[in-house]
Design a protein around this motif. Structure first.
Motif, short mmCIF file in Angstrom:
data_model
loop_
_atom_site.label_atom_id
_atom_site.label_comp_id
_atom_site.label_asym_id
_atom_site.label_seq_id
_atom_site.Cartn_x
_atom_site.Cartn_y
_atom_site.Cartn_z
N LYS A 173 88.27 5.60 57.26
CA LYS A 173 87.52 6.68 56.62
C LYS A 173 86.16 6.23 56.10
CE LYS A 173 87.35 10.97 55.08
NZ LYS A 173 87.45 12.15 55.97
N THR A 174 86.08 5.01 55.57
CA THR A 174 84.85 4.57 54.92
C THR A 174 83.65 4.54 55.88
OG1 THR A 174 83.80 2.82 53.63
CG2 THR A 174 85.39 2.12 55.29
N VAL A 238 85.35 5.27 49.15
CA VAL A 238 86.79 5.51 49.08
C VAL A 238 87.32 4.76 47.86
CG1 VAL A 238 89.04 5.23 50.20
CG2 VAL A 238 87.00 5.70 51.59
N GLN A 249 91.26 9.11 41.44
CA GLN A 249 91.08 10.03 42.56
C GLN A 249 90.24 11.24 42.16
OE1 GLN A 249 95.08 10.48 44.59
NE2 GLN A 249 95.59 9.21 42.83
N GLU A 253 86.88 12.77 43.81
CA GLU A 253 86.72 14.18 44.17
C GLU A 253 85.44 14.77 43.57
OE1 GLU A 253 89.96 17.31 44.82
OE2 GLU A 253 89.43 17.57 42.70
N TRP A 258 86.39 10.12 48.74
CA TRP A 258 87.78 10.09 49.22
C TRP A 258 88.65 9.16 48.40
CZ3 TRP A 258 87.26 14.10 52.06
CH2 TRP A 258 86.06 14.32 52.75
N SER A 259 89.97 9.38 48.46
CA SER A 259 90.86 8.56 47.63
C SER A 259 92.19 8.31 48.31
CB SER A 259 91.09 9.25 46.28
OG SER A 259 91.86 10.43 46.45
N LYS A 272 90.77 17.69 47.25
CA LYS A 272 89.61 17.56 48.12
C LYS A 272 89.29 16.10 48.46
CE LYS A 272 87.50 21.83 46.45
NZ LYS A 272 86.32 22.43 45.76
N ALA A 273 89.94 15.17 47.75
CA ALA A 273 89.66 13.74 47.96
C ALA A 273 90.85 12.98 48.53
CB ALA A 273 89.23 13.09 46.65
N TYR A 274 92.04 13.34 48.10
CA TYR A 274 93.27 12.58 48.40
C TYR A 274 93.60 12.59 49.90
CZ TYR A 274 98.37 11.81 48.51
OH TYR A 274 99.65 11.38 48.80
N MET A 275 93.90 11.40 50.42
CA MET A 275 94.28 11.29 51.84
C MET A 275 95.75 10.94 52.03
SD MET A 275 90.95 9.40 53.56
CE MET A 275 91.01 7.95 52.50
N ASN A 320 92.36 15.45 54.85
CA ASN A 320 91.21 14.62 54.50
C ASN A 320 91.21 13.28 55.24
OD1 ASN A 320 90.33 16.52 52.56
ND2 ASN A 320 91.72 15.65 51.03
#
Length: 383
Positions: A173-174, A238, A249, A253, A258-259, A272-275, A320
């Motif tokens: 993701k990063t 992240v 997290q 957000e 991302w988290s 909106k951030a948590y993966m 996400n």
């Protein structure tokens, strides 16, 4: 006349019984007695089993509040599962500091009838060891430590396996190749998790760096969030964590980044951030150990179960997560389960570039449990 009628009635009764092939003195009474004995034995067995269950009170000592949504919440879900499965009585105490205070809490629970006590934080270890010697009739179980006594076990899970998988997601993701990691204390459990996460990310993206920000607390939502903000300000896109709340997290957000969570599925807390998150499932272990106490088979042990036991896992990936992450996670999961991916197999180098684990070798459990060094790619000091 009355005597004659009475005799006729008796004679009629004897004939009717004879027609059934039985007389009052034959099998009829014997069958009734046998049935009564069987029913009595079954009832006695059920009553005895129920009494044994009712005699068991199980105590849980928590380092944070059960509403933290993370570490303590996960343990408390295990407690509720235990009640549901075995019907035993449980008691618990929240937010107990890792000081001598925990000794008094254990004694209080024993005064309330506890015959099993679970202490669920690393810093309780030495205090539980001391109290276990005072109460040899009580079963003590300590989470995440390494000491045992005749009536004290320790237990944990190979959460580093799930952390490795979560690192894969973060590494894919990063975009800045910099990931922030908010961590509580520099103990082997936490360091091992940071290293596993970093290795997972580097397995996909060798350029990834993981910056560690220490908080010196397990539970402090505001402080955890501040630590995440510091990492974000330093270029991370992240955030991962070894903390008990969703504070880190939520910081991600708020920045539109991302988290990766920890302990439980925290998707609702930072949607909106948590993966994803490495998560715990303590319930089956609690049931197994309390049942052993009830059965009289409990024995001191050191348990360190992995993904194959179900005590640790990776939470479902959300929308996400990056494209292709599920396939990469599935492939790595299969390798962990079949033993071809050991996470800490060589070659491994430390921050100074020195080879710590040679190619073809792998770290032993003892080496992993005492890990006090960072792999190359981790930014931060072990203080």
């Amino acid at each position: 006349m009355k005597k004659i009628l009475a005799l006729l009635m008796v004679f009629t009764l004897i004939l009717s019984l004879a027609a059934c092939g039985k007389t009052p003195t034959e099998e009829t009474y014997g069958e009734t007695e046998a049935t009564t004995e069987t029913e009595t034995e079954a009832t006695e067995g059920t009553d005895t089993e129920a009494e044994m269950t009712e005699d068991v009170t199980v105590g849980f000592i928590y380092v944070g509040p059960i509403g933290d949504g993370g570490w303590t919440y996960a343990h408390d879900q295990g407690r509720l599962y235990l009640e549901e499965q075995l019907g035993v009585k449980t008691i618990y105490k929240e937010s107990v500091p890792e000081t001598q205070d925990v000794e008094q809490e254990m004694r209080n629970m024993i005064d309330q009838g506890a015959t099993v006590i679970f202490a669920t934080s690393f810093g309780y270890m030495d205090f539980m060891e001391k109290v276990s010697a005072e109460f040899p009739e009580v079963a003590f179980l300590h989470c995440s430590g390494y000491k045992t006594t005749d009536n004290m076990a320790n237990y944990f899970g190979r959460i580093y396996q799930a952390r490795y998988l979560s690192g894969i997601v973060a590494g894919m993701k990063t975009e800045t190749n910099k990931i922030g990691y908010v961590a509580a204390f520099p103990i082997p459990e936490v360091i091992r998790g940071i290293n596993a996460f970093t290795l997972g990310a580097q397995s996909i993206n060798p350029d990834v760096e993981v910056e560690v920000v220490w908080t010196s607390t397990w539970y402090d939502p505001a402080k955890e969030k501040e630590a995440a903000i510091a990492a974000l300000d330093n270029g991370a896109d992240v955030i991962a964590q070894h903390q008990d709340t969703a504070g880190p997290q939520q910081a991600a957000e708020e920045r539109g980044l991302w988290s990766v969570g920890y302990n439980t599925d925290m998707s609702a807390m930072a949607p909106k951030a948590y993966m994803t998150a490495p998560v715990w499932n303590w319930g089956p272990y609690y049931v197994e150990q309390v049942q052993a106490v009830i059965d009289g088979t409990f024995a001191s042990h050191a348990y360190w179960g992995g993904m194959e036991d179900g005590i640790v896992a990776l939470a479902p990936l959300t929308e996400n997560a990056p494209e292709g992450a599920q396939e990469a996670v599935d492939a790595a999961t299969a390798q962990i389960l079949d033993g071809s991916e050991l996470v800490f197999d060589g070659p491994l180098t430390n921050q100074a570039g020195e080879v710590v684990v040679a190619e073809g070798a792998a770290m032993t459990d003892g080496e992993m449990l005492n890990m006090m060094w960072f792999v190359e790619g981790v930014i931060g000091n072990i203080e």
